[in-house]
Design an enzyme around this catalytic site. Structure first.
Site, PDB file in Angstrom:
ATOM      1  N   ARG A  45     -50.889 -94.095 -83.241  1.00  7.13           N
ATOM      2  CA  ARG A  45     -49.733 -95.007 -83.998  1.00  7.13           C
ATOM      3  C   ARG A  45     -50.522 -94.996 -85.462  1.00  7.13           C
ATOM      4  NH1 ARG A  45     -46.554 -94.205 -80.856  1.00  7.13           N
ATOM      5  NH2 ARG A  45     -45.281 -95.839 -79.722  1.00  7.13           N
ATOM      6  N   HIS A  59     -43.577 -87.412 -86.671  1.00  7.12           N
ATOM      7  CA  HIS A  59     -43.247 -88.306 -85.271  1.00  7.12           C
ATOM      8  C   HIS A  59     -42.775 -87.372 -84.438  1.00  7.12           C
ATOM      9  CE1 HIS A  59     -43.968 -92.448 -83.419  1.00  7.12           C
ATOM     10  NE2 HIS A  59     -43.829 -91.580 -82.518  1.00  7.12           N
ATOM     11  N   GLU A 100     -43.457 -96.520 -90.865  1.00 12.82           N
ATOM     12  CA  GLU A 100     -42.641 -95.478 -90.655  1.00 12.82           C
ATOM     13  C   GLU A 100     -40.967 -96.222 -90.987  1.00 12.82           C
ATOM     14  OE1 GLU A 100     -42.901 -93.772 -86.947  1.00 12.82           O
ATOM     15  OE2 GLU A 100     -44.959 -92.849 -87.279  1.00 12.82           O
ATOM     16  N   ASP A 153     -49.241 -87.411 -86.921  1.00 18.84           N
ATOM     17  CA  ASP A 153     -47.795 -87.214 -86.627  1.00 18.84           C
ATOM     18  C   ASP A 153     -47.215 -88.681 -86.786  1.00 18.84           C
ATOM     19  OD1 ASP A 153     -45.309 -85.894 -85.253  1.00 18.84           O
ATOM     20  OD2 ASP A 153     -45.849 -87.190 -83.442  1.00 18.84           O
TER      21      ASP A 153
END
Length: 336
Positions: free
Chosen positions: A234, A296, A263, A258
């Protein structure tokens, strides 16, 4: 049961429709769940949300008032839902654990190989007919030390893959996996020792109060200047501001990730036409030539999507039958 699927992506809808088997009335919306879109759940008993959706206190209050009783997450992580409030409001909440640890671990390896061997730069150069190798120096993974922080399902697979490259594996986790110690020579060490000795550090922990900013300025200073940091966990496991400073000062060699700390409102959307990204820290991160970021996407494999869909409707099926799902969350105190 009537189910509203928030943040439905076109590529996942066919998997969800197949897993449903026409058992439930399902409506898909591309909108993410937040205080503005919660009203779409009026008339639905259940909703399904993704990791980018907002299930905070205010949103949960609205969902409760709208009659929603069940929330099935299409992710293993659940830091985006206020679990304590969900329990207090009477929601049943379940996640999708272990949907494909291979997908995530393999993406971590892809990130590592790409940033180490300068694959993105090389591809860009040859498309411009530049076939020089001057800026493409990497290093052999063989005989290097890889530190794996968080050795659950994903971390254990990362260990096995890196062992295949001939790496020495250091691990940090509260639980010591004796099979990994015996079969793969894993050595469990304290976090500081892992950071000091590792050429590659790979993060595989959930986001909790304990792991929030687990990698901060102090930890980055401990790492080797030649080390690469890989994050498929995360975004907020890493302090992005401290990371940007460390990368600019060459305190570590590179960062491949990623995920990103903030986000919401940026990921899972196309901003290419407008270029409208207001997050200055993200812009700084993307401007660095020793950073590789993917959107992601680690879970975006056929196998993972099929498993996520199956688990999602397993949860819904259980609730529709008045049964408990084995994936119902234990209501630990997490970051809301």
């Amino acid at each position: 049961m009537k189910l509203l699927v928030y943040s439905a992506k076109e590529f996942e809808v066919p998997f969800l429709e197949k897993a449903n088997k026409n058992s439930h009335h399902v409506v898909f919306t591309h909108n993410a769940l937040d205080s503005e879109t919660a009203h779409q759940a009026v008339g639905f008993e259940a909703i399904s949300i993704f990791s980018g959706d907002d299930a905070s206190l205010t949103v949960l209050e609205k969902l409760r008032d709208f009659g929603v009783k069940f929330i099935s997450l299409r992710s293993a992580g659940y830091n985006n839902i206020h679990i304590k409030c969900a329990k207090r409001f009477g929601f049943k909440v379940a996640n999708a654990p272990d949907y494909s640890p291979y997908a995530i671990a393999e993406h971590a390896v892809a990130l590592l190989l790409a940033i180490n061997r300068k694959i993105v730069l090389a591809n860009t150069q040859v498309h411009q007919y530049n076939f020089l190798q001057d800026d493409l120096l990497g290093f052999d993974l063989n005989k290097k030390t890889v530190g794996v922080i968080g050795v659950g399902g994903i971390g254990a697979i990362m260990v096995k893959i890196m062992h295949g490259f001939g790496c020495t594996i250091l691990a940090n986790d509260l639980v010591h996996d004796t099979a990994l110690i015996k079969d793969y020579g894993v050595k469990y060490v304290a976090l500081e020792e892992l950071l000091k000795k590792s050429d590659v550090v790979s993060l595989h922990v959930p986001l909790t109060h304990e792991t929030h900013y687990l990698i901060d300025a102090m930890q980055l200073k401990v790492m080797k200047k030649s080390a690469l940091l890989i994050n498929t966990a995360r975004g907020a496991v890493v302090n992005t501001k401290a990371l940007v400073n460390a990368l600019k000062k060459k305190e570590i060699a590179g960062y491949a990730t990623d995920v990103y700390e903030k986000e919401k409102g940026v990921f899972f959307k196309d901003h290419s036409r407008t270029g409208d990204i207001k997050d200055e820290l993200l812009k700084q991160l993307l401007a660095l030539d020793n950073v590789l970021l993917t959107p992601h996407q680690a879970f975006v494999t056929k196998e993972a999507l099929a498993n996520i869909a199956d688990i999602t409707f397993y949860n819904i099926d259980c609730w529709a039958k008045g049964m408990e799902s084995k994936n119902e969350l234990g209501y630990e105190t997490l970051i809301s």
